[in-house]
Design an enzyme around this catalytic site. Structure first.
Site, PDB file in Angstrom:
ATOM      1  N   TYR A 118      31.265  26.989  21.057  1.00 49.24           N
ATOM      2  CA  TYR A 118      31.189  26.967  19.379  1.00 49.24           C
ATOM      3  C   TYR A 118      29.726  26.732  19.138  1.00 49.24           C
ATOM      4  O   TYR A 118      29.153  27.343  18.212  1.00 49.24           O
ATOM      5  CB  TYR A 118      32.301  25.923  18.602  1.00 49.24           C
ATOM      6  CG  TYR A 118      32.055  25.998  17.355  1.00 49.24           C
ATOM      7  CD1 TYR A 118      32.680  26.743  16.414  1.00 49.24           C
ATOM      8  CD2 TYR A 118      31.392  24.755  16.670  1.00 49.24           C
ATOM      9  CE1 TYR A 118      32.427  26.440  14.999  1.00 49.24           C
ATOM     10  CE2 TYR A 118      31.218  24.597  15.473  1.00 49.24           C
ATOM     11  CZ  TYR A 118      31.675  25.263  14.770  1.00 49.24           C
ATOM     12  OH  TYR A 118      31.500  25.285  13.134  1.00 49.24           O
TER      13      TYR A 118
ATOM     14  N   LYS B 209      26.848  29.088  17.284  1.00 51.52           N
ATOM     15  CA  LYS B 209      26.544  28.649  16.100  1.00 51.52           C
ATOM     16  C   LYS B 209      24.844  28.473  16.102  1.00 51.52           C
ATOM     17  O   LYS B 209      24.148  28.870  15.084  1.00 51.52           O
ATOM     18  CB  LYS B 209      26.846  27.265  15.815  1.00 51.52           C
ATOM     19  CG  LYS B 209      28.356  27.326  15.332  1.00 51.52           C
ATOM     20  CD  LYS B 209      28.618  28.301  14.132  1.00 51.52           C
ATOM     21  CE  LYS B 209      29.678  27.964  13.192  1.00 51.52           C
ATOM     22  NZ  LYS B 209      29.702  29.165  12.169  1.00 51.52           N
TER      23      LYS B 209
HETATM   24  P1  NAI Z   1      38.242  27.461   7.853  1.00 50.02           P
HETATM   25  O1  NAI Z   1      39.165  27.833   9.062  1.00 50.02           O
HETATM   26  O2  NAI Z   1      38.847  27.017   6.467  1.00 50.02           O
HETATM   27  O3  NAI Z   1      37.633  28.939   7.376  1.00 50.02           O
HETATM   28  C1  NAI Z   1      37.378  30.012   8.206  1.00 50.02           C
HETATM   29  C2  NAI Z   1      37.870  31.359   7.793  1.00 50.02           C
HETATM   30  O4  NAI Z   1      37.380  32.401   8.493  1.00 50.02           O
HETATM   31  C3  NAI Z   1      39.522  31.274   7.904  1.00 50.02           C
HETATM   32  O5  NAI Z   1      39.825  31.497   6.437  1.00 50.02           O
HETATM   33  C4  NAI Z   1      39.860  32.336   8.883  1.00 50.02           C
HETATM   34  O6  NAI Z   1      41.088  32.955   8.267  1.00 50.02           O
HETATM   35  C5  NAI Z   1      38.623  33.335   8.690  1.00 50.02           C
HETATM   36  N1  NAI Z   1      38.442  34.288   9.853  1.00 50.02           N
HETATM   37  C6  NAI Z   1      38.593  33.699  11.278  1.00 50.02           C
HETATM   38  N2  NAI Z   1      38.320  34.857  11.955  1.00 50.02           N
HETATM   39  C7  NAI Z   1      38.004  35.865  11.036  1.00 50.02           C
HETATM   40  C8  NAI Z   1      37.434  37.203  11.369  1.00 50.02           C
HETATM   41  N3  NAI Z   1      37.534  37.649  12.636  1.00 50.02           N
HETATM   42  N4  NAI Z   1      37.187  37.894  10.383  1.00 50.02           N
HETATM   43  C9  NAI Z   1      37.313  37.493   9.083  1.00 50.02           C
HETATM   44  N5  NAI Z   1      37.646  36.081   8.807  1.00 50.02           N
HETATM   45  C10 NAI Z   1      37.871  35.503   9.710  1.00 50.02           C
HETATM   46  O7  NAI Z   1      37.138  26.698   8.036  1.00 50.02           O
HETATM   47  P2  NAI Z   1      35.739  26.169   7.222  1.00 50.02           P
HETATM   48  O8  NAI Z   1      35.643  24.771   7.818  1.00 50.02           O
HETATM   49  O9  NAI Z   1      35.754  26.396   5.976  1.00 50.02           O
HETATM   50  O10 NAI Z   1      34.752  27.002   8.035  1.00 50.02           O
HETATM   51  C11 NAI Z   1      33.671  27.958   7.443  1.00 50.02           C
HETATM   52  C12 NAI Z   1      32.443  28.271   8.384  1.00 50.02           C
HETATM   53  O11 NAI Z   1      31.785  26.820   8.497  1.00 50.02           O
HETATM   54  C13 NAI Z   1      32.776  28.383   9.562  1.00 50.02           C
HETATM   55  O12 NAI Z   1      32.030  29.400  10.205  1.00 50.02           O
HETATM   56  C14 NAI Z   1      32.589  26.983  10.613  1.00 50.02           C
HETATM   57  O13 NAI Z   1      32.275  27.150  11.774  1.00 50.02           O
HETATM   58  C15 NAI Z   1      31.552  26.598   9.538  1.00 50.02           C
HETATM   59  N6  NAI Z   1      31.249  25.323   9.720  1.00 50.02           N
HETATM   60  C16 NAI Z   1      32.316  24.280   9.061  1.00 50.02           C
HETATM   61  C17 NAI Z   1      32.150  22.830   9.031  1.00 50.02           C
HETATM   62  C18 NAI Z   1      32.895  21.955   8.405  1.00 50.02           C
HETATM   63  O14 NAI Z   1      32.514  20.742   8.270  1.00 50.02           O
HETATM   64  N7  NAI Z   1      34.039  22.555   7.949  1.00 50.02           N
HETATM   65  C19 NAI Z   1      30.980  22.388   9.989  1.00 50.02           C
HETATM   66  C20 NAI Z   1      30.188  23.018  10.604  1.00 50.02           C
HETATM   67  C21 NAI Z   1      30.183  24.690  10.250  1.00 50.02           C
END
Ligand code: NAI
Length: 287
Positions: free
Chosen positions: A164, A168
Site C-alpha cells: 500500500y 501510495k
Molecule cells: P473506503 O474503503 O471507504 O473507500 C474506497 C472505495 O474504493 C470503496 O468504496 C471501494 O468500493 C472503492 N474501490 C475499490 N476498488 C475499486 C476499483 N477497482 N474501482 C473503483 N472503485 C473501487 O476507504 P476510504 O478511507 O474512504 O479511502 C479512500 C482513499 O483514501 C483510498 O485511496 C485510501 O487508500 C485513501 N486513504 C484513506 C485514509 C483514511 O484515513 N481513511 C488514509 C490514507 C489514505
C-alpha cells in the site's frame, strides 16, 4: 469565491467513505459529479453493490447533478469507460479525484505477489488509468485538475503496508511529473493524504483517535484543489481532524567531493551528509 460550479468531476471509489464525502461536497458546490465505485469489499473482492447509486440518489435528492458508474479503475478499459460516462452524460471532464482504494495488509515476510499486485492495480494503476484517460481532454480544453489520494503510510511508512505504501508514494511520483507536463495546458495535479474514520481505518487506529477524524474535514481541501482559482500543482497535503498541512521533500547542502572518495573518507563526512539542518526544497537536477 473559488468554485467548481458546472465543472464535470469524476470521483473514483465514491460509493462510501471519503469519496462519498467528496462527491457530496462537489455536488453541493454545483459540480456535475460522476460517482464511480466498483462496489466491492475492503480487500477488493466482490463487486456489484449499489453503493454508487445510493450516493447519486442522495445528491439528486438534494438538487444536485450526478451519475453512477461501476467500472473498475484497475483496468485501462474500465477507466476509459468511466471517462466516457462523464463525456456521454455531461459532455466534458474537468477534474478527476483518484480516490478508489483497497487494503491487503501483511508484514513483508508474509507479502504475496497476489496482495502486492491487487493493491498496485487499484491504487497506482488506477491513478494512472483514470488520469491517462482524462489527459487528452484536459490538454485539448487547456484545463484540468487531478487529485490523487496518497497516504502517510507511503510518505512515512507503516508496519504491514509495504504494498500500500509503495503504491501510495508511487502516486506522488505520478503527480510530480503530471504537474510539469500539465503546466502549459492549465492542468494541475496534487495529492492529499487523508486521515479519516472509514471502513478502511476502522480496525487500524483506536476508536478514540478515529472519532476525531470525520471524512467531512478532508472534503473541502479536495474541493479547493479542483477549483480554477487553485494554483497549486505538484503539492502534497496531509488533511484530517481539522488540520491541513503541506508535506514536501527537502534536500540538504550535502558534501561535495572533487574526486571519488574512499569509503573511509565518506564515513568521516557521513554526519555532515546526513545532517538536514538548513535543508531546502529539493529540485530535480536532471529536469
Ligand atoms: P473506503 O474503503 O471507504 O473507500 C474506497 C472505495 O474504493 C470503496 O468504496 C471501494 O468500493 C472503492 N474501490 C475499490 N476498488 C475499486 C476499483 N477497482 N474501482 C473503483 N472503485 C473501487 O476507504 P476510504 O478511507 O474512504 O479511502 C479512500 C482513499 O483514501 C483510498 O485511496 C485510501 O487508500 C485513501 N486513504 C484513506 C485514509 C483514511 O484515513 N481513511 C488514509 C490514507 C489514505
Amino acid at each position: 469565491m473559488p468554485g467548481v460550479n458546472d465543472r464535470v468531476i469524476v470521483v473514483t471509489g465514491a460509493g462510501g467513505g471519503l469519496g462519498r464525502e467528496y462527491a457530496l461536497l462537489l455536488a453541493r458546490e454545483g459540480a456535475r459529479v460522476v460517482v464511480n465505485d466498483l462496489g466491492g469489499a475492503r480487500d477488493g473482492s466482490g463487486s456489484g453493490s449499489t453503493m454508487a447509486d445510493d450516493v447519486v440518489a442522495e445528491i439528486r435528492k438534494a438538487g444536485g447533478l450526478a451519475v453512477a458508474n461501476y467500472d473498475s479503475v484497475a483496468t485501462e478499459e474500465g477507466a476509459q469507460s468511466l471517462i466516457q460516462t462523464a463525456l456521454d452524460e455531461f459532455g466534458a471532464v474537468h477534474g478527476v479525484v483518484n480516490n478508489a482504494g483497497i487494503l491487503r495488509d501483511g508484514a513483508f515476510h508474509k507479502m504475496t505477489s497476489d496482495n502486492w499486485d491487487a493493491v498496485m492495480k487499484v491504487h497506482l494503476y488506477g491513478g494512472y488509468n483514470v488520469s491517462r484517460a482524462a489527459w487528452p481532454h484536459f490538454r485539448e480544453q487547456k484545463f484540468g485538475r487531478i487529485v490523487v489520494a496518497t497516504s502517510t503510510s507511503g510518505l512515512f511508512g507503516n508496519f504491514g503496508q509495504s504494498n500500500y505504501g509503495a503504491a501510495k508514494l508511487g502516486l506522488v511520483g505520478l503527480i510530480n511529473t503530471l504537474a510539469i507536463e500539465g503546466a502549459k495546458y492549465g492542468v494541475n495535479a496534487n495529492a492529499v493524504a487523508p486521515l479519516a474514520a472509514t471502513r478502511m481505518t476502522e480496525d487500524i487506529a483506536p476508536p478514540e483517535f478515529l472519532e476525531k477524524l470525520p471524512p467531512a474535514h478532508v472534503a473541502p481541501v479536495v474541493g479547493y484543489l479542483l477549483t480554477e482559482e487553485s494554483t497549486d500543482t505538484g503539492s502534497v497535503f496531509v488533511v484530517g481532524g481539522g488540520q491541513v498541512q503541506r508535506v514536501a521533500q527537502f534536500q540538504n547542502k550535502g558534501v561535495t567531493f572533487a574526486e571519488p572518495p574512499t569509503v573511509d573518507q565518506l564515513a568521516e563526512r557521513w554526519a555532515e551528509i546526513s545532517d538536514m539542518a538548513g535543508a531546502v526544497r529539493g529540485v530535480n537536477p536532471l529536469g
